[in-house]
Each structure stands twice: as C-alpha cells, then as structure tokens.
Design a protein around this motif. Structure first.
Motif, PDB file in Angstrom:
ATOM      1  N   LEU A   1      47.869  24.026  43.507  1.00  0.00           N
ATOM      2  CA  LEU A   1      47.106  24.751  42.621  1.00  0.00           C
ATOM      3  C   LEU A   1      47.954  26.030  41.934  1.00  0.00           C
ATOM      4  O   LEU A   1      47.881  26.086  40.796  1.00  0.00           O
ATOM      5  CB  LEU A   1      45.882  25.093  43.228  1.00  0.00           C
ATOM      6  CG  LEU A   1      44.979  26.016  42.110  1.00  0.00           C
ATOM      7  CD1 LEU A   1      44.611  24.935  40.998  1.00  0.00           C
ATOM      8  CD2 LEU A   1      43.712  26.348  43.011  1.00  0.00           C
ATOM      9  N   VAL A   2      48.278  26.837  42.607  1.00  0.00           N
ATOM     10  CA  VAL A   2      49.335  27.746  42.368  1.00  0.00           C
ATOM     11  C   VAL A   2      50.305  27.366  41.192  1.00  0.00           C
ATOM     12  O   VAL A   2      50.656  27.982  40.331  1.00  0.00           O
ATOM     13  CB  VAL A   2      49.884  28.648  43.381  1.00  0.00           C
ATOM     14  CG1 VAL A   2      50.821  29.732  43.043  1.00  0.00           C
ATOM     15  CG2 VAL A   2      48.799  29.356  44.143  1.00  0.00           C
ATOM     16  N   LEU A   3      51.253  26.415  41.807  1.00  0.00           N
ATOM     17  CA  LEU A   3      52.313  25.864  41.009  1.00  0.00           C
ATOM     18  C   LEU A   3      51.710  25.419  39.531  1.00  0.00           C
ATOM     19  O   LEU A   3      52.325  25.611  38.492  1.00  0.00           O
ATOM     20  CB  LEU A   3      52.941  24.657  41.548  1.00  0.00           C
ATOM     21  CG  LEU A   3      53.714  25.042  42.815  1.00  0.00           C
ATOM     22  CD1 LEU A   3      54.429  23.865  43.458  1.00  0.00           C
ATOM     23  CD2 LEU A   3      55.169  26.036  42.051  1.00  0.00           C
ATOM     24  N   GLN A   4      50.508  24.538  39.564  1.00  0.00           N
ATOM     25  CA  GLN A   4      49.961  24.008  38.435  1.00  0.00           C
ATOM     26  C   GLN A   4      49.441  25.022  37.549  1.00  0.00           C
ATOM     27  O   GLN A   4      49.659  25.084  36.251  1.00  0.00           O
ATOM     28  CB  GLN A   4      48.990  22.913  38.624  1.00  0.00           C
ATOM     29  CG  GLN A   4      49.224  22.036  39.477  1.00  0.00           C
ATOM     30  CD  GLN A   4      50.186  20.854  38.844  1.00  0.00           C
ATOM     31  OE1 GLN A   4      49.645  20.079  37.925  1.00  0.00           O
ATOM     32  NE2 GLN A   4      51.611  21.130  38.889  1.00  0.00           N
ATOM     33  N   LEU A   5      48.935  26.021  38.157  1.00  0.00           N
ATOM     34  CA  LEU A   5      48.481  27.270  37.228  1.00  0.00           C
ATOM     35  C   LEU A   5      49.586  28.073  36.423  1.00  0.00           C
ATOM     36  O   LEU A   5      49.378  28.255  35.518  1.00  0.00           O
ATOM     37  CB  LEU A   5      47.614  28.248  38.157  1.00  0.00           C
ATOM     38  CG  LEU A   5      46.190  27.743  38.434  1.00  0.00           C
ATOM     39  CD1 LEU A   5      45.689  28.506  39.682  1.00  0.00           C
ATOM     40  CD2 LEU A   5      45.236  27.681  37.354  1.00  0.00           C
ATOM     41  N   ARG A   6      50.565  28.159  37.261  1.00  0.00           N
ATOM     42  CA  ARG A   6      51.820  28.958  36.778  1.00  0.00           C
ATOM     43  C   ARG A   6      52.350  27.933  35.563  1.00  0.00           C
ATOM     44  O   ARG A   6      52.666  28.688  34.487  1.00  0.00           O
ATOM     45  CB  ARG A   6      52.727  29.236  37.951  1.00  0.00           C
ATOM     46  CG  ARG A   6      52.563  30.238  38.548  1.00  0.00           C
ATOM     47  CD  ARG A   6      53.626  30.305  39.594  1.00  0.00           C
ATOM     48  NE  ARG A   6      53.377  31.297  40.916  1.00  0.00           N
ATOM     49  CZ  ARG A   6      54.045  31.295  41.930  1.00  0.00           C
ATOM     50  NH1 ARG A   6      54.941  30.545  42.432  1.00  0.00           N
ATOM     51  NH2 ARG A   6      53.616  32.282  42.866  1.00  0.00           N
ATOM     52  N   GLU A   7      52.745  26.658  35.609  1.00  0.00           N
ATOM     53  CA  GLU A   7      53.301  26.027  34.474  1.00  0.00           C
ATOM     54  C   GLU A   7      51.993  26.027  33.367  1.00  0.00           C
ATOM     55  O   GLU A   7      52.642  26.008  32.199  1.00  0.00           O
ATOM     56  CB  GLU A   7      53.367  24.436  35.239  1.00  0.00           C
ATOM     57  CG  GLU A   7      54.426  24.154  36.097  1.00  0.00           C
ATOM     58  CD  GLU A   7      54.638  22.698  36.575  1.00  0.00           C
ATOM     59  OE1 GLU A   7      53.951  21.951  35.922  1.00  0.00           O
ATOM     60  OE2 GLU A   7      55.001  22.392  37.405  1.00  0.00           O
ATOM     61  N   LEU A   8      50.688  25.819  33.705  1.00  0.00           N
ATOM     62  CA  LEU A   8      49.739  25.885  32.498  1.00  0.00           C
ATOM     63  C   LEU A   8      50.086  27.510  31.698  1.00  0.00           C
ATOM     64  O   LEU A   8      49.941  27.206  30.586  1.00  0.00           O
ATOM     65  CB  LEU A   8      48.291  25.682  32.957  1.00  0.00           C
ATOM     66  CG  LEU A   8      48.046  24.144  33.374  1.00  0.00           C
ATOM     67  CD1 LEU A   8      46.773  24.093  33.997  1.00  0.00           C
ATOM     68  CD2 LEU A   8      48.148  23.191  32.288  1.00  0.00           C
ATOM     69  N   GLU A   9      50.282  28.348  32.510  1.00  0.00           N
ATOM     70  CA  GLU A   9      50.201  29.849  32.029  1.00  0.00           C
ATOM     71  C   GLU A   9      51.773  29.752  31.162  1.00  0.00           C
ATOM     72  O   GLU A   9      51.991  30.295  30.147  1.00  0.00           O
ATOM     73  CB  GLU A   9      50.454  30.742  33.317  1.00  0.00           C
ATOM     74  CG  GLU A   9      50.519  32.089  32.574  1.00  0.00           C
ATOM     75  CD  GLU A   9      50.476  32.901  33.608  1.00  0.00           C
ATOM     76  OE1 GLU A   9      50.314  34.450  33.228  1.00  0.00           O
ATOM     77  OE2 GLU A   9      50.740  32.960  34.920  1.00  0.00           O
ATOM     78  N   LYS A  10      52.642  29.056  31.860  1.00  0.00           N
ATOM     79  CA  LYS A  10      53.943  29.224  31.162  1.00  0.00           C
ATOM     80  C   LYS A  10      53.967  28.529  29.906  1.00  0.00           C
ATOM     81  O   LYS A  10      54.511  28.781  28.840  1.00  0.00           O
ATOM     82  CB  LYS A  10      54.998  28.697  31.981  1.00  0.00           C
ATOM     83  CG  LYS A  10      56.354  28.513  31.439  1.00  0.00           C
ATOM     84  CD  LYS A  10      57.458  27.768  32.365  1.00  0.00           C
ATOM     85  CE  LYS A  10      57.199  26.423  32.569  1.00  0.00           C
ATOM     86  NZ  LYS A  10      57.735  25.428  31.571  1.00  0.00           N
ATOM     87  N   ASP A  11      53.300  27.473  29.599  1.00  0.00           N
ATOM     88  CA  ASP A  11      53.140  26.590  28.683  1.00  0.00           C
ATOM     89  C   ASP A  11      52.234  27.224  27.750  1.00  0.00           C
ATOM     90  O   ASP A  11      51.856  26.476  26.429  1.00  0.00           O
ATOM     91  CB  ASP A  11      52.904  25.003  28.835  1.00  0.00           C
ATOM     92  CG  ASP A  11      53.811  24.520  29.778  1.00  0.00           C
ATOM     93  OD1 ASP A  11      55.136  24.796  29.581  1.00  0.00           O
ATOM     94  OD2 ASP A  11      53.686  23.579  30.653  1.00  0.00           O
ATOM     95  N   GLY A  12      51.613  28.181  27.831  1.00  0.00           N
ATOM     96  CA  GLY A  12      50.443  28.829  26.947  1.00  0.00           C
ATOM     97  C   GLY A  12      49.210  28.147  26.858  1.00  0.00           C
ATOM     98  O   GLY A  12      48.452  28.495  26.133  1.00  0.00           O
ATOM     99  N   LEU A  13      48.935  27.544  27.907  1.00  0.00           N
ATOM    100  CA  LEU A  13      47.468  26.728  27.829  1.00  0.00           C
ATOM    101  C   LEU A  13      46.321  27.499  28.678  1.00  0.00           C
ATOM    102  O   LEU A  13      45.428  27.441  28.188  1.00  0.00           O
ATOM    103  CB  LEU A  13      47.500  25.186  28.478  1.00  0.00           C
ATOM    104  CG  LEU A  13      48.617  24.394  27.505  1.00  0.00           C
ATOM    105  CD1 LEU A  13      48.365  22.989  28.342  1.00  0.00           C
ATOM    106  CD2 LEU A  13      47.969  24.445  26.141  1.00  0.00           C
ATOM    107  N   ILE A  14      46.797  28.244  29.481  1.00  0.00           N
ATOM    108  CA  ILE A  14      45.943  29.356  30.221  1.00  0.00           C
ATOM    109  C   ILE A  14      46.521  30.663  30.125  1.00  0.00           C
ATOM    110  O   ILE A  14      47.807  30.839  30.098  1.00  0.00           O
ATOM    111  CB  ILE A  14      45.394  28.969  31.535  1.00  0.00           C
ATOM    112  CG1 ILE A  14      46.791  28.902  32.482  1.00  0.00           C
ATOM    113  CG2 ILE A  14      44.862  27.426  31.595  1.00  0.00           C
ATOM    114  CD1 ILE A  14      46.256  28.583  34.102  1.00  0.00           C
ATOM    115  N   LYS A  15      45.612  31.717  30.485  1.00  0.00           N
ATOM    116  CA  LYS A  15      46.188  33.130  30.559  1.00  0.00           C
ATOM    117  C   LYS A  15      45.541  33.528  31.976  1.00  0.00           C
ATOM    118  O   LYS A  15      44.546  33.243  32.422  1.00  0.00           O
ATOM    119  CB  LYS A  15      46.036  33.952  29.525  1.00  0.00           C
ATOM    120  CG  LYS A  15      44.471  34.214  29.013  1.00  0.00           C
ATOM    121  CD  LYS A  15      44.613  35.144  27.801  1.00  0.00           C
ATOM    122  CE  LYS A  15      43.200  34.949  27.108  1.00  0.00           C
ATOM    123  NZ  LYS A  15      43.304  35.404  25.906  1.00  0.00           N
TER     124      LYS A  15
END
Length: 119
Positions: free
Chosen positions: A63-77
């Motif tokens: 979950l942490v890894l996926q959240l970090r990737e989504l944040e890096k890709d600009g889809l979540i903050k």
C-alpha cells in the motif's frame, strides 16, 4: 526497481512516449492502484488507516509503495499535518479526478463480463 538502462525499461519508456493507452495503463496498472484511486474518488480525502481498512487484503508495504507511485505520478497528493501524533491524508489531484469516467467505464465493463458463479 528496474535499472533505467535495461532493455525492458527502455522499451516501456518508448512505448509510453508513443501510445497514450500504454502510458495510462502504466500509471494505473497493477492490482491495487485502480482500487486506491476508486476509493479516493468515492470518499474524498482519507487518512492512511482509512485507506488500509478499505483494502484489507493489501499489505502495508505494498500500500505504501503504491501510494508513493501514485503520488510521484501526480495522481494523488499526500497531505502531512504538523500535529502530534502526525496526521497524513491522501486525496486525488485534478489529474486523478480526471480518471473517473475512464475507471467507471472499466468497472462497468468488468461487472458485465466478469464470470458469474465461478465459471
């Protein structure tokens, strides 16, 4: 994490540069990213613990890894509040919200075409 100079990475980058569908699937692909995005679309801003409760089968590490990737890709903050104890919340960015119609169509298609009764 893959080496940036590997053939696989170079091929992925080349495909993503030339194909919008491949780029999109690269950003949202995987077992948990669509689920995370959908939960944030339905619920708005959520704390990490609320996200974890919404997806009980995902490990904390993934979950942490996926959240970090989504944040890096600009889809979540990721919003960090200066409180004791620290409070962290996640919400969709404008780009993340723009995925809603596409994710809805994908979800609808899956509901119609998913095998019924284990067939």
């Amino acid at each position: 994490m893959r080496k940036e100079s590997s053939t696989n990475t170079l091929n992925r980058n080349n495909i993503n540069l030339n194909c919008g569908m491949a780029y999109t699937l690269d950003l949202i692909g995987g077992r948990w990213k669509p689920n995370i995005l959908w939960i944030l679309m339905k619920n708005g801003k959520l704390r990490y613990s609320e996200l974890k409760k919404s997806i009980p089968d995902v490990s904390e590490r993934i979950l942490v890894l996926q959240l970090r990737e989504l944040e890096k890709d600009g889809l979540i903050k990721r919003l960090v509040y200066a409180e004791v104890p620290p409070r962290v919340e996640y919400e969709l960015t404008n780009d993340g919200h723009s995925l809603k119609p596409m994710l809805q169509i994908i979800s609808d298609w899956g509901d119609v075409h998913r095998p019924k009764n284990g067939n």
